[in-house]
Write an enzyme that holds these catalytic residues in place. Structure first.
Site, short mmCIF file in Angstrom:
data_model
loop_
_atom_site.label_atom_id
_atom_site.label_comp_id
_atom_site.label_asym_id
_atom_site.label_seq_id
_atom_site.Cartn_x
_atom_site.Cartn_y
_atom_site.Cartn_z
N GLN A 109 0.85 -1.18 0.00
CA GLN A 109 0.00 0.00 0.00
C GLN A 109 0.89 1.24 0.00
O GLN A 109 1.71 1.43 0.90
CB GLN A 109 -0.91 0.03 1.23
N HIS A 176 -3.25 4.44 -1.29
CA HIS A 176 -4.00 4.78 -0.08
C HIS A 176 -4.73 6.10 -0.31
O HIS A 176 -4.17 7.18 -0.14
CB HIS A 176 -3.05 4.89 1.12
N HIS A 179 -9.15 7.60 4.66
CA HIS A 179 -8.88 7.92 6.06
C HIS A 179 -8.32 9.31 6.33
O HIS A 179 -7.75 9.56 7.38
CB HIS A 179 -7.94 6.86 6.67
N TYR A 181 -5.90 10.92 4.61
CA TYR A 181 -4.52 11.15 4.21
C TYR A 181 -4.51 11.90 2.87
O TYR A 181 -5.55 12.30 2.37
CB TYR A 181 -3.75 9.84 4.19
N ARG A 229 -7.68 2.31 -2.24
CA ARG A 229 -8.43 2.27 -0.99
C ARG A 229 -9.10 3.62 -0.75
O ARG A 229 -8.48 4.67 -0.87
CB ARG A 229 -7.52 1.95 0.20
N GLY A 339 -8.52 -7.64 9.43
CA GLY A 339 -7.52 -6.84 10.10
C GLY A 339 -7.08 -7.43 11.43
O GLY A 339 -6.27 -8.35 11.49
N ARG A 340 -7.65 -6.88 12.52
CA ARG A 340 -7.22 -7.29 13.86
C ARG A 340 -7.35 -8.79 14.10
O ARG A 340 -6.54 -9.38 14.85
CB ARG A 340 -8.02 -6.53 14.91
#
Length: 372
Positions: A109, A176, A179, A181, A229, A339-340
Site C-alpha cells: 500500500q 492509499h 482515512h 490522508y 483504498r 484486520g485485527r
C-alpha cells in the site's frame, strides 16, 4: 461453527480471485495495518516473517501496511516502512519473496500522509506538512497548500513506487486514498478548499487522485493491477462523507475507474452497515454496483467491536461471519479484508475455511505491542 456453515464458508471464500496478472487462491485478504516495526523505514526479516505467517495460514492476498512514497513530506514516523531507497526496497523484495514462498500474493500500500504529518517528526524532520489547502482535517490552519510543482512531484513519487513494486516482484499495488490522508484530503470537501482545477465540485476534487492512478497505470505493465483504498470516514472525523448519495458516489468513482483503478477497497468500520438509505448494500457493495469494478470489503470482520476500541486498549471477542457469507453469496463484493483478527491469529483463514472457528484466538490490544 456447524458443519453446514463450515462448508458454506469454504465454498464461498475458497474461490480464486483473478484480476489482470494477479490470481489469489481465495477471497481472503489481509487488511493494511500500520505496525511501526521497521526502524529507519526498512522492513526486516521479522516483517517478512510476519506477513509470510499469514500467507502460510491461508490468506490469499496480503495488502501491506502503508509504506511511504519518496516525497519529503510523505511520512510522519521513522518506524513506518518506506517504499524508496536501496535498503528499504531490498527489505521489501525479501517480504514479497517470503509471502510468495508461503503460497500468497502481495501488494504494497503506497502512502502519503499529507497535512496529517506531525511537524518535526521523522523521517524528514524539517519537512513541512502539505495538503490541498493548508488546513487540518478539523479546519485549523496547518502546513501549506501544495503548488503545482508539489502535485507533480507527488504524482511522480507514486508512479516510481508502483514501478518499483513491479520490479521487485509484487503482484500489484494499492494506493492509499482513504482515512483523511493526502489523496483523500483532495477528495473531501472538508479539507479541499482550492479554487483551481484541483478543487471545487466532486469531479474536480478527483483530479489529483486520477492523475496519480493514471501515472501509476502508465508506469507498470498491463499485467499489474491497481487497487485504490477509499473511505467516507476520516481519522478524527468519523462522520465525514465524500458522497451523500449514490449519484455523488458515481461522480467520484467514474474518473478514478477511467484512470485505471482495477479494484476498489472500500474501508468501513463495520462491514454490515448499509451505506445509503433504501438499500442494505454496504459501501463496497455500492462501489461495485456503480463502478462495475471488483471491490474489497473490510470492517470488524469476525469481531464484536471496531478498531477504535483497540486504540483504547480494549480487546474483541470472536463472532460468526454468517452475514458476510450472505453478502458474498449475493456477489455484493469480491474480497474480504481481515484486520485485527489476523493480528490475533495468523491462521484465521485456515481455521475459518476448515470449520475450526472455535479454535480462533480472540484479539487483545496487547497484541499490537509485538510483531507476532
Amino acid at each position: 461453527m456447524t458443519d453446514e456453515n463450515a462448508g458454506r464458508a469454504a465454498d464461498t471464500l475458497s474461490r480464486p480471485f483473478a484480476i489482470r496478472g494477479l490470481t489469489s487462491r481465495n477471497r481472503i485478504a489481509m487488511a493494511p495495518m500500520t505496525r511501526q516495526f521497521s526502524p529507519n523505514g526498512v522492513p526486516g526479516q521479522d516483517v517478512a516473517d510476519y506477513y509470510a505467517r499469514r500467507a502460510a495460514g491461508g490468506v490469499g492476498l496480503i495488502i501491506t501496511e502503508g509504506t511511504y512514497v519518496d516525497h519529503r513530506s510523505a511520512g510522519t514516523s521513522g518506524r513506518v516502512p518506506r517504499f524508496h531507497g536501496e535498503d528499504a526496497l531490498a527489505g521489501w523484495a525479501g517480504v514479497a519473496d517470503s509471502v510468495h514462498r508461503a503460497g500468497g500474493t502481495i501488494v504494497p500500500q503506497l502512502w502519503h500522509v499529507g497535512v496529517t504529518r506531525t511537524e518535526g517528526a521523522p523521517p524528514v524532520a524539517d519537512a513541512e506538512p502539505v495538503g490541498p489547502s493548508g488546513v487540518s482535517l478539523t479546519g485549523e490552519p496547518k502546513g501549506r497548500a501544495m503548488t503545482q510543482q508539489d502535485l507533480d512531484d507527488v504524482v511522480a513519487a507514486f508512479a516510481d513506487a508502483a514501478a518499483a513494486a513491479e520490479r521487485l516482484g509484487f503482484d500489484g499495488v494499492e494506493l492509499h486514498g482513504a482515512h483523511g490522508y493526502l489523496i483523500d484530503q483532495f477528495l473531501w470537501s472538508g479539507s479541499n478548499r482550492r479554487t483551481d482545477a484541483y478543487g471545487g465540485d466532486i469531479v474536480a476534487r478527483t483530479r489529483f487522485a486520477a492523475e496519480i492512478v493514471a501515472a501509476c497505470r502508465a508506469a507498470v505493465s498491463d499485467a499489474f493491477p491497481l487497487f485504490f483504498r477509499m473511505s467516507q470516514w476520516k481519522m478524527d472525523v468519523y462522520e465525514a462523507k465524500l458522497a451523500q448519495t449514490p449519484e455523488e458516489l458515481d461522480a467520484l468513482l467514474t474518473p478514478l475507474a477511467e484512470a485505471g483503478v482495477d479494484v476498489f477497497h472500500a474501508s468501513t468500520r463495520r462491514y454490515w452497515l448499509p451505506e445509503f438509505e433504501g438499500s442494505d448494500l454496504n459501501l463496497a457493495g455500492w462501489v461495485k454496483k456503480i463502478s462495475g469494478r471488483p471491490t474489497v470489503t473490510v470492517g470488524s470482520v469476525g469481531l464484536d467491536s471496531d478498531f477504535f476500541d483497540a486504540f483504547q486498549g480494549k480487546g474483541s471477542s470472536v463472532t460468526g461471519i454468517d452475514q458476510l457469507l450472505d453478502r458474498m453469496e449475493r456477489d455484493e463484493f469480491d474480497l474480504v479484508a481481515i484486520g485485527r483478527a489476523l493480528i490475533a491469529d495468523p491462521e484465521w483463514a485456515a481455521k475459518t475455511l476448515s470449520g475450526r472457528a472455535e479454535d480462533i484466538t480472540p484479539f487483545g490490544a496487547e497484541m499490537l505491542k509485538s510483531l507476532r
